[in-house]
Design a protein around this motif. Structure first.
Motif, mmCIF file in Angstrom:
data_model
loop_
_atom_site.group_PDB
_atom_site.id
_atom_site.type_symbol
_atom_site.label_atom_id
_atom_site.label_comp_id
_atom_site.label_asym_id
_atom_site.label_seq_id
_atom_site.Cartn_x
_atom_site.Cartn_y
_atom_site.Cartn_z
ATOM 1 N N ALA A 96 0.870 -1.175 0.000
ATOM 2 C CA ALA A 96 0.000 0.000 0.000
ATOM 3 C C ALA A 96 0.910 1.228 0.000
ATOM 4 N N LEU A 97 1.164 1.780 -1.169
ATOM 5 C CA LEU A 97 2.135 2.865 -1.298
ATOM 6 C C LEU A 97 1.712 4.132 -0.560
ATOM 7 N N ALA A 98 0.423 4.259 -0.247
ATOM 8 C CA ALA A 98 -0.040 5.420 0.498
ATOM 9 C C ALA A 98 0.043 5.204 2.008
ATOM 10 N N ASP A 99 0.531 4.042 2.424
ATOM 11 C CA ASP A 99 0.682 3.715 3.844
ATOM 12 C C ASP A 99 2.168 3.705 4.184
ATOM 13 N N VAL A 100 2.639 4.759 4.835
ATOM 14 C CA VAL A 100 4.071 4.884 5.106
ATOM 15 C C VAL A 100 4.596 3.728 5.943
ATOM 16 N N TYR A 101 3.753 3.188 6.846
ATOM 17 C CA TYR A 101 4.203 2.089 7.690
ATOM 18 C C TYR A 101 4.364 0.795 6.894
ATOM 19 N N ASP A 102 3.513 0.599 5.900
ATOM 20 C CA ASP A 102 3.634 -0.592 5.068
ATOM 21 C C ASP A 102 4.918 -0.520 4.241
ATOM 22 N N VAL A 103 5.159 0.628 3.613
ATOM 23 C CA VAL A 103 6.380 0.803 2.811
ATOM 24 C C VAL A 103 7.618 0.655 3.693
ATOM 25 N N LEU A 104 7.588 1.273 4.855
ATOM 26 C CA LEU A 104 8.702 1.201 5.799
ATOM 27 C C LEU A 104 8.954 -0.238 6.217
ATOM 28 N N GLY A 105 7.879 -0.951 6.595
ATOM 29 C CA GLY A 105 8.024 -2.333 7.054
ATOM 30 C C GLY A 105 8.511 -3.275 5.975
ATOM 31 N N VAL A 106 7.984 -3.107 4.752
ATOM 32 C CA VAL A 106 8.417 -3.963 3.642
ATOM 33 C C VAL A 106 9.895 -3.742 3.345
ATOM 34 N N THR A 107 10.324 -2.488 3.332
ATOM 35 C CA THR A 107 11.728 -2.191 3.012
ATOM 36 C C THR A 107 12.669 -2.743 4.072
ATOM 37 N N THR A 130 10.323 7.476 -7.195
ATOM 38 C CA THR A 130 9.441 6.855 -8.186
ATOM 39 C C THR A 130 8.042 6.523 -7.689
ATOM 40 N N GLY A 131 7.735 6.859 -6.461
ATOM 41 C CA GLY A 131 6.402 6.612 -5.951
ATOM 42 C C GLY A 131 5.806 7.877 -5.388
ATOM 43 N N PRO A 132 4.631 7.786 -4.759
ATOM 44 C CA PRO A 132 4.075 8.970 -4.100
ATOM 45 C C PRO A 132 4.982 9.414 -2.954
ATOM 46 N N ARG A 133 4.806 10.639 -2.492
ATOM 47 C CA ARG A 133 5.690 11.182 -1.463
ATOM 48 C C ARG A 133 5.674 10.354 -0.185
ATOM 49 N N ILE A 134 4.526 9.788 0.155
ATOM 50 C CA ILE A 134 4.445 8.939 1.349
ATOM 51 C C ILE A 134 5.371 7.745 1.199
ATOM 52 N N ALA A 135 5.397 7.138 0.010
ATOM 53 C CA ALA A 135 6.285 6.007 -0.231
ATOM 54 C C ALA A 135 7.740 6.429 -0.142
ATOM 55 N N ALA A 136 8.051 7.624 -0.646
ATOM 56 C CA ALA A 136 9.426 8.131 -0.582
ATOM 57 C C ALA A 136 9.879 8.266 0.867
ATOM 58 N N VAL A 137 8.986 8.784 1.725
ATOM 59 C CA VAL A 137 9.322 8.922 3.149
ATOM 60 C C VAL A 137 9.564 7.543 3.767
ATOM 61 N N GLY A 138 8.704 6.572 3.443
ATOM 62 C CA GLY A 138 8.860 5.226 3.997
ATOM 63 C C GLY A 138 10.167 4.577 3.591
ATOM 64 N N VAL A 139 10.520 4.690 2.319
ATOM 65 C CA VAL A 139 11.774 4.105 1.841
ATOM 66 C C VAL A 139 12.965 4.810 2.479
ATOM 67 N N ALA A 140 12.913 6.146 2.539
ATOM 68 C CA ALA A 140 14.030 6.911 3.105
ATOM 69 C C ALA A 140 14.239 6.584 4.579
ATOM 70 N N LEU A 141 13.150 6.532 5.349
ATOM 71 C CA LEU A 141 13.265 6.196 6.773
ATOM 72 C C LEU A 141 13.837 4.802 6.965
ATOM 73 N N ALA A 142 13.345 3.853 6.161
ATOM 74 C CA ALA A 142 13.832 2.483 6.271
ATOM 75 C C ALA A 142 15.328 2.409 5.995
ATOM 76 N N CYS A 143 15.768 3.130 4.969
ATOM 77 C CA CYS A 143 17.196 3.127 4.640
ATOM 78 C C CYS A 143 18.020 3.696 5.791
ATOM 79 N N MET A 144 17.530 4.748 6.419
ATOM 80 C CA MET A 144 18.255 5.321 7.551
ATOM 81 C C MET A 144 18.320 4.335 8.723
ATOM 82 N N ILE A 145 17.235 3.628 8.946
ATOM 83 C CA ILE A 145 17.163 2.706 10.080
ATOM 84 C C ILE A 145 18.113 1.524 9.898
ATOM 85 N N VAL A 146 18.173 0.974 8.684
ATOM 86 C CA VAL A 146 18.979 -0.240 8.462
ATOM 87 C C VAL A 146 20.364 0.067 7.904
ATOM 88 N N GLY A 147 20.663 1.341 7.651
ATOM 89 C CA GLY A 147 21.987 1.680 7.120
ATOM 90 C C GLY A 147 22.131 1.420 5.641
#
Length: 281
Positions: A96-107, A130-147
């Motif tokens: 669900a690309l509009a769900d930041v927690y789903d994007v974050l958790g999947v990443t 390449t996705g909506p802004r919510i997805a961008a935030v989820g991917v970016a946060l996940a990358c910061m969390i896991v290095g």
């Protein structure tokens, strides 16, 4: 993006929202030698909990066996999928690309699967363009969390003149974003970054003892319990300041004669200005 050559066993793994894009999905993967591409396909009503990933289905050889509905894709999204499959292993995941927690958790789940950050793990990248802004935030946060390494892709041109016409219209809803504590540098570390920046601006080198003397004059915290021993002061500087800054790539050490010259990196310079407020108050 980190373009250094991976080890023999290491693979370049990318997480890429399959948004309303084509070139910004395909070309970075092609140019930077992606081995595996997890395409996050929008599925607002998908089965499963947030962050769940069915890796067996994602890795299915036949696209029809994945959990993604190909009929829900645009022609150019299908074309992007096909183009990436010519040079990398494509693993589609419904999200669900509009769900930041789903994007974050999947990443982060993908990162764990590939042991990203571990010595024997794969190298993980996340496309935040390449996705909506919510997805961008989820991917970016996940990358910061896991290095992992997030990256942004600038287009050569847009479909219309944004000076004449806004990108969107209307408001459907607002969404609260998660707040995660970032590992910010300490006040002492910011002060030392500032000293290195100041010296670099004057084309002056700085060794460890110069930093210790400067820190002592200004009463920096890390020296307060070090005592009068020269060795203890060096140890305090290394433990509380230089070692953490070096691990994050903010400073570099260079052996010159009998002393270590401490140099500020470009990343360290940017971090200093980002956290300069800590020492301006």
């Amino acid at each position: 993006m980190d373009t250094s050559v991976p080890s023999v066993a290491e693979r370049r793994v990318h997480v890429v929202p399959l948004g309303y894009e084509r070139d910004r999905i395909v070309e970075p993967l092609r140019r930077h030698g992606a081995d595996v591409a997890y395409l996050l396909v929008d599925a607002p009503d998908r089965d499963g909990d947030r962050g769940d990933v069915d890796f067996d289905a994602a890795g299915a050889a036949d696209p029809a066996d994945t959990r993604v509905d190909p009929d829900g894709l645009t022609d150019y999204q299908r074309d992007a999928w096909t183009a990436v499959a010519e040079f990398a292993e494509v693993r589609p995941i419904p999200v669900a690309l509009a769900d930041v927690y789903d994007v974050l958790g999947v990443t982060t789940t993908v990162a764990a699967r590939h042991r990203a950050g571990a010595e024997d793990g794969d190298r993980l990248f996340g496309n935040v363009s390449t996705g909506p802004r919510i997805a961008a935030v989820g991917v970016a946060l996940a990358c910061m969390i896991v290095g992992a390494r997030p990256y942004s892709v600038e287009p050569e041109r847009h479909r219309h003149d944004r000076r004449q016409e806004p990108l969107t219209e209307g408001v459907a809803r607002t969404v609260d974003l998660p707040i995660y504590p970032m590992d910010a540098p300490t006040t002492d570390q910011v002060a030392v970054l500032g000293r290195l920046h100041e010296r670099a601006e004057e084309s002056l080198t700085t060794d460890k003892w110069n930093l210790i003397e400067w820190a002592r004059e200004r009463g920096l915290t890390f020296l307060r319990e070090a005592g009068e021993s020269r060795t203890a002061k060096y140890r305090a500087l290394e433990t509380h300041v230089l070692s953490p800054l070096r691990e994050r790539g903010y400073v570099e050490l260079e052996d010159i004669g009998r002393s270590d010259t401490v140099r500020l990196t470009e990343v360290g310079r940017r971090v200093f200005f980002a956290f300069k407020h800590k020492i301006d108050g």
